[in-house]
Design a protein around this motif. Structure first.
Motif, short mmCIF file in Angstrom:
data_model
loop_
_atom_site.label_atom_id
_atom_site.label_comp_id
_atom_site.label_asym_id
_atom_site.label_seq_id
_atom_site.Cartn_x
_atom_site.Cartn_y
_atom_site.Cartn_z
N PRO A 71 0.82 -1.22 0.00
CA PRO A 71 0.00 0.00 0.00
C PRO A 71 0.86 1.27 0.00
O PRO A 71 2.02 1.24 0.40
N PHE A 72 0.23 2.36 -0.45
CA PHE A 72 0.89 3.67 -0.49
C PHE A 72 0.19 4.62 0.46
O PHE A 72 -0.97 4.40 0.81
N ASN A 73 0.92 5.67 0.82
CA ASN A 73 0.35 6.67 1.74
C ASN A 73 0.08 7.99 1.03
O ASN A 73 0.94 8.48 0.28
N ILE A 74 -1.07 8.56 1.31
CA ILE A 74 -1.48 9.82 0.65
C ILE A 74 -1.99 10.80 1.70
O ILE A 74 -2.57 10.38 2.72
N GLU A 75 -1.75 12.08 1.47
CA GLU A 75 -2.35 13.15 2.29
C GLU A 75 -2.94 14.19 1.35
O GLU A 75 -2.40 14.44 0.27
N PHE A 76 -4.04 14.79 1.77
CA PHE A 76 -4.73 15.78 0.95
C PHE A 76 -4.55 17.19 1.49
O PHE A 76 -4.52 17.40 2.71
N THR A 77 -4.45 18.14 0.59
CA THR A 77 -4.50 19.56 0.95
C THR A 77 -5.51 20.21 0.01
O THR A 77 -5.31 20.18 -1.22
N ALA A 78 -6.59 20.73 0.56
CA ALA A 78 -7.63 21.33 -0.29
C ALA A 78 -7.63 22.85 -0.15
O ALA A 78 -6.79 23.43 0.54
N GLY A 79 -8.60 23.50 -0.81
CA GLY A 79 -8.59 24.96 -0.89
C GLY A 79 -9.47 25.65 0.13
O GLY A 79 -9.82 25.08 1.18
N ASP A 80 -9.83 26.86 -0.20
CA ASP A 80 -10.56 27.76 0.71
C ASP A 80 -12.05 27.38 0.75
O ASP A 80 -12.71 27.38 -0.29
N PRO A 81 -12.58 27.08 1.93
CA PRO A 81 -14.00 26.71 2.02
C PRO A 81 -14.94 27.83 1.54
O PRO A 81 -16.09 27.56 1.19
N ALA A 82 -14.46 29.08 1.52
CA ALA A 82 -15.30 30.18 1.05
C ALA A 82 -15.39 30.22 -0.48
O ALA A 82 -16.16 30.99 -1.05
N ASP A 83 -14.56 29.41 -1.13
CA ASP A 83 -14.51 29.38 -2.60
C ASP A 83 -15.25 28.13 -3.07
O ASP A 83 -14.82 27.00 -2.80
N ASN A 84 -16.35 28.34 -3.76
CA ASN A 84 -17.18 27.20 -4.20
C ASN A 84 -16.39 26.20 -5.06
O ASN A 84 -16.71 25.02 -5.10
N ASN A 85 -15.35 26.66 -5.74
CA ASN A 85 -14.54 25.75 -6.56
C ASN A 85 -13.84 24.69 -5.73
O ASN A 85 -13.60 23.58 -6.20
N ALA A 86 -13.47 25.06 -4.50
CA ALA A 86 -12.58 24.21 -3.72
C ALA A 86 -13.17 22.81 -3.50
O ALA A 86 -12.46 21.81 -3.58
N GLY A 87 -14.47 22.74 -3.23
CA GLY A 87 -15.14 21.45 -3.04
C GLY A 87 -15.15 20.63 -4.32
O GLY A 87 -14.96 19.40 -4.29
N PHE A 88 -15.36 21.30 -5.46
CA PHE A 88 -15.35 20.59 -6.75
C PHE A 88 -13.97 19.96 -6.99
O PHE A 88 -13.87 18.82 -7.42
N PHE A 89 -12.91 20.73 -6.73
CA PHE A 89 -11.55 20.21 -6.96
C PHE A 89 -11.31 18.99 -6.07
O PHE A 89 -10.82 17.95 -6.52
N PHE A 90 -11.66 19.15 -4.77
CA PHE A 90 -11.40 18.07 -3.81
C PHE A 90 -12.21 16.82 -4.19
O PHE A 90 -11.67 15.71 -4.23
N ASN A 91 -13.48 17.02 -4.50
CA ASN A 91 -14.33 15.86 -4.83
C ASN A 91 -13.84 15.16 -6.09
O ASN A 91 -13.83 13.92 -6.16
N GLY A 92 -13.44 15.95 -7.09
CA GLY A 92 -12.95 15.34 -8.33
C GLY A 92 -11.73 14.48 -8.06
O GLY A 92 -11.60 13.35 -8.56
#
Ligand code: BGC
Length: 409
Positions: A192-213
């Motif tokens: 197995p491999f290890n991954i960590e996520f860094t997402a964007g600004d919750p005030a920016d509607n784009n950020a959720g789209f990027f993370f979900n994609g």
């Protein structure tokens, strides 16, 4: 409509250095039509305008009209590029432009937009700082009869926004996730491999789209245990980065490394939603990661510092979004609105930029906003020349790193 010719004329104007410098932190920039005091650039602008007019519709909707452009901040590279591409393209098409940056402060952005409403601009283009805080201001714009286009970021909770021009934001994230799947050969490797996520600004509607994609693209491997998340942070809220800040992303990754990787655990992937966060994460890996491997780091935008990191092996890829084309599509939508038309899918027929017309994906809580979504693509160290082909980047004198042709950085 001669979009290609028009964009070529504009990019030659851009290359003449008509842009202001990035990094200038002056927060309130207001610009009027043809206030450019570079004589050569002005001539080029006139040429571009003449060419645009010649190729454009018979009804010149530009005459005497002013477009108000609200950009979030000068502190993130891309908005400097957006602001200047929009300004130069609208001016070249004959419009006056009022351009403001609001220091990533949503109160200030509300005030700046109120100022533009008081100035009686004919149309507003807004890249929101906080997509949910503009409802009252936009109600005022609507009362004043000023149409609003949400630029790049959707504006929430208002019926006053007519159109949305952006990239396919879910696909941006999906491309990041798919890159990881391929780079680790997740369908064949045992892991197995290890991954960590860094997402964007919750005030920016784009950020959720990027993370979900991105998350959706790797979810199956997380579910079957081929990808582990040692920190356990797999929800957007746990990995969001206020204001897309490089410093915050750096501090968060330092904490993650200290808490979950100091015992020699290997980090294989740092999946970052964009370049400003990837910059901080790559810095944290350089200074605080003890492992011998080089983790995969994803990004988005093609910022100059990140392209340098790609050459130096500190970042693996970026999802590129040609914001000059985004400005070009925005100009065409604006022209149509200002000449009394109702833009729809057919607007794309005459454009050279690749984009789709989407009437179902972007619900802002009050309405589904008709959207023009441009197509992003992956850049790695192996296809950096693709950026040179756009005319917006060039190799530096040592032929090692890319620099902007527009001296915005
Ligand atoms: C944009 C990204 C950018 C981020 C931070 C988002 O809304 O779509 O391109 O990286 O904001 O500026």
């Amino acid at each position: 409509m001669k979009m290609k010719k028009f964009l070529a004329a504009v990019s030659s104007l851009v290359m003449l250095g008509a842009f202001t410098a990035c990094g200038d932190s002056s927060s309130n920039e207001s610009t009027n039509n043809n206030s450019n005091n570079n004589a050569e650039a002005t001539t080029k602008a006139d040429d571009a305008a003449t060419e645009a007019d010649a190729g454009a519709d018979n009804n010149n909707s530009a005459a005497g009209k002013t477009v108000g452009i609200a950009m979030p901040t000068k502190s993130l590279e891309r908005w400097n590029r957006d602001g200047e591409y929009l300004k130069s393209q609208f001016e070249a098409a004959g419009y006056s432009v009022e351009l403001k940056y609001s220091d990533n402060n949503d109160n200030q952005q509300n005030n700046d937009i109120q100022g533009m409403i008081a100035d009686k601009v004919d149309l507003l283009l807004i890249a929101a700082i906080d997509g949910s805080t503009l409802s009252q201001t936009l109600a005022d714009a609507k009362d004043a009869g000023i149409p609003v286009i949400a630029y790049d970021r959707l504006i929430m909770n208002t019926d006053a926004v007519s159109y949305y021009v952006s990239f396919d934001n879910y696909t941006v994230g999906k491309l990041q996730g798919e890159y990881v799947v391929e780079a680790l050969d997740l369908d064949n490797a045992t892991g197995p491999f290890n991954i960590e996520f860094t997402a964007g600004d919750p005030a920016d509607n784009n950020a959720g789209f990027f993370f979900n994609g991105a998350y959706d693209a790797v979810k199956k491997y997380i579910d079957d245990g081929k990808l582990n998340i040692p920190s356990g942070k797999k929800k957007f809220e746990q990995v969001a980065t206020a204001q897309w800040s490089t410093d915050t992303a750096l501090a968060n990754m330092q904490n993650t490394l200290a808490s979950y990787y100091s015992d020699g655990t290997q980090l294989d992937v740092a999946l970052c939603s964009n370049d400003s966060t990837a910059l901080g994460v790559a810095q944290a890996i350089s200074s605080d990661y003890n492992g011998k491997n080089v983790p995969i780091v994803t990004g988005q935008d093609g910022d100059i510092a990140n392209l340098k990191n790609i050459v130096d092996g500190k970042q693996s890829m970026t999802v590129y979004k040609n914001v000059s084309d985004e400005a070009g599509v925005t100009l065409e939508v604006s022209k149509a609105i200002l000449s009394g038309q109702t833009p729809d899918a057919s607007l794309l027929d005459s454009l050279s930029a690749e984009a789709t017309y989407d009437t179902s994906s972007y619900d802002n809580g009050v309405k589904t906003v008709p959207s023009y979504l441009l197509v992003p693509y992956v850049i790695t160290k192996d296809n950096l020349d693709k950026l040179v082909d756009t005319g917006l980047y060039q190799w530096d004198s040592a032929n090692k790193y890319l620099e902007s042709t527009a001296s915005t950085t």
